[in-house]
Design an enzyme around this catalytic site. Sequence first.
Site, short mmCIF file in Angstrom:
data_model
loop_
_atom_site.label_atom_id
_atom_site.label_comp_id
_atom_site.label_asym_id
_atom_site.label_seq_id
_atom_site.Cartn_x
_atom_site.Cartn_y
_atom_site.Cartn_z
N CYS A 151 -0.58 -6.05 -2.75
CA CYS A 151 -0.52 -4.59 -2.70
C CYS A 151 0.90 -4.06 -2.87
O CYS A 151 1.10 -2.94 -3.34
CB CYS A 151 -1.05 -4.08 -1.35
N CYS A 187 -0.62 0.11 0.30
CA CYS A 187 -1.59 -0.56 1.17
C CYS A 187 -2.20 0.45 2.14
O CYS A 187 -1.73 1.58 2.29
CB CYS A 187 -0.90 -1.70 1.91
N ASP A 188 -3.25 0.02 2.83
CA ASP A 188 -4.10 0.92 3.59
C ASP A 188 -3.35 1.86 4.52
O ASP A 188 -3.62 3.06 4.57
CB ASP A 188 -5.11 0.11 4.42
N LYS A 189 -2.43 1.34 5.31
CA LYS A 189 -1.75 2.17 6.31
C LYS A 189 -0.44 2.72 5.80
O LYS A 189 0.10 3.68 6.36
CB LYS A 189 -1.50 1.36 7.59
N CYS A 212 -6.32 -3.61 -3.08
CA CYS A 212 -7.71 -4.01 -3.24
C CYS A 212 -8.46 -3.00 -4.13
O CYS A 212 -8.33 -1.79 -3.95
CB CYS A 212 -8.40 -4.12 -1.89
N SER A 229 -13.56 -1.58 7.80
CA SER A 229 -12.80 -1.54 6.57
C SER A 229 -13.45 -0.63 5.56
O SER A 229 -14.67 -0.42 5.56
CB SER A 229 -12.71 -2.96 6.00
#
Length: 578
Positions: free
Chosen positions: A59, A132-134, A204, A481
């Site tokens: 990522c 990335c996610d956070k 992702c 998720s």
Amino acid sequence: MTRKPDGTWDKAKLPSRHVTEGPSRAPHRSFYYAMGLGTREINQPFVGVASCWNEAAPCNTTLMRQAHAVSAGVKNAGATPREFCTITVTDGIAMGHEGMRSSLVSRDLIADSVELTMRGHSYDALVGVAGCDKSLPGMMMAMLRLNVPSVFLYGGSILPGRWQGRDVTVVDVFEAVGQHSAGKLGLEDLCALEAVACPGDGACGGQFTANTMACVSEAIGLALPLSAALPAPYESRDQYAVASGEAVVRLIETNLRPRDICTREAFENAAVVVAATGGSTNGGLHLPAMAHECGIRFTLRDMAEIFRRTPHLADLKPGGRYVARDMGEAGGVPVLLRTLLDAGLIHGDVMTVTGKTLAENLAEVKWRGDQDVIRPASNPLSPTGGVVGLWGSLAPDGAIVKVAGMTSHRAHRGPARVFDGEEACFAAVERGDYKDGEVLVIRYEGPKGGPGMREMLSTTAALSGQGRGDKVALITDGRFSGGTRGLCVGHVGPEAQDGGPIALIKDGDIIAIDADAGVIELEVDPIELENRKRHWSPRQIDYGSGALWKYAQGVGPAHLGAVTHPGFAGERKVYADI
């Protein structure tokens, strides 16, 4: 305007004057000369170029390259870039073990570290590059907190892997673990899949949390149109990086700030896009936290009402057919926003970092009839959004479930099977030690009780891989998720550590969930629950020091964003105006 007709800058109202102007700042300027800057560069505005580059996961591995391209854009426009990095905790690697406790905590640490770097060095503007996610919400939270001219840039998604003639993502690998434990997939095939599922750089590839928040960055006006579309490996992404650097300098000149852009209407637009794309339930956590930074009360209940009236339009994994690359090739977020605007589902008069309104940005965008990734609003995948809020006796503060792609099993009623922590539940699932019809309850995984509000993809993917994801329901005060599918309810509040009803459930209690009605009920007599509450006490968490301890002391409830400071309500001085 701070730029003079001769191209020089008047820094009288810019933060960097505190480190570059006047005789008393000679020592400060000497440091800049040491780094190769000349007088002209020192006299220009300083733009912080923050990236989450690291080698923790794919990522993040292209972010340094893109940050350098941002710096080129800043220089082109006549300002001075100052690059710095912050951390990332990558969920795909943190998932399924103790490392996941660090994930949500990292969102606030990213925001804090960007804030401190900007404050400590008196930078005038910010371009944030995250993948990335956070790191995406964390970077945008910092922008709203500081309120200096800012532009966000997504690092881009990964390309899909190919296995047995089909596109695959990392979620297919998580689900393959469940297939293997159920005897449906051999070890050789599992190893072959893991070797090809993630072919290179990027976040992702499905409509998981990173891509959901990337879509949010465009919808809320903090990112340039179409900047989220191109996959990370494409070096043509660098054109958007250069343009982002140039754009932030224009924002310095006009003094257009993030809080001018991220109004209540802009947050509503962002929530519409989460729903319309079948996005991650984590959007229900991050948008309230972002709103908290700029004094807008935007709760899970506010979002749920928007989800309810928004059609599901984008046919994206994990519930749908396509990955993020496909959406980009179909026209990306602008095409989605165009159909939403034409249907009257979003506000077109909100400002964006282009200096134009959202409607003005979309004026030349045409509907693409040659693609079927994004549906027209007149022909949705479903009439309501891909994410649903739930309330009831089990979740007085609310809960959230992703229903994108679910044509059945949107309601469930059955006996509880209670687990204190994810590990116990995952072990039971891996053994097949559960019964069809049960409601698996994972508690003490909330923001405070975990601590850290872990995601449960390992457990949910194992259920799906075993082919039993539609035979049980799963609820937690933790998170699921963006790659989760099935009737999996997260963010149940109040959390167990605060004595919410989820803490009082016993094996065999009947739980009823109805995603269409937005209801989650614990069918236990209230008097019995009161009696259980009298005999209940909070658990002692396993972390008595360090970052996780500090987080547990101050974190708030999930339905308000799991925030860790007072936000705008406690603000006395805006950094941008120092």
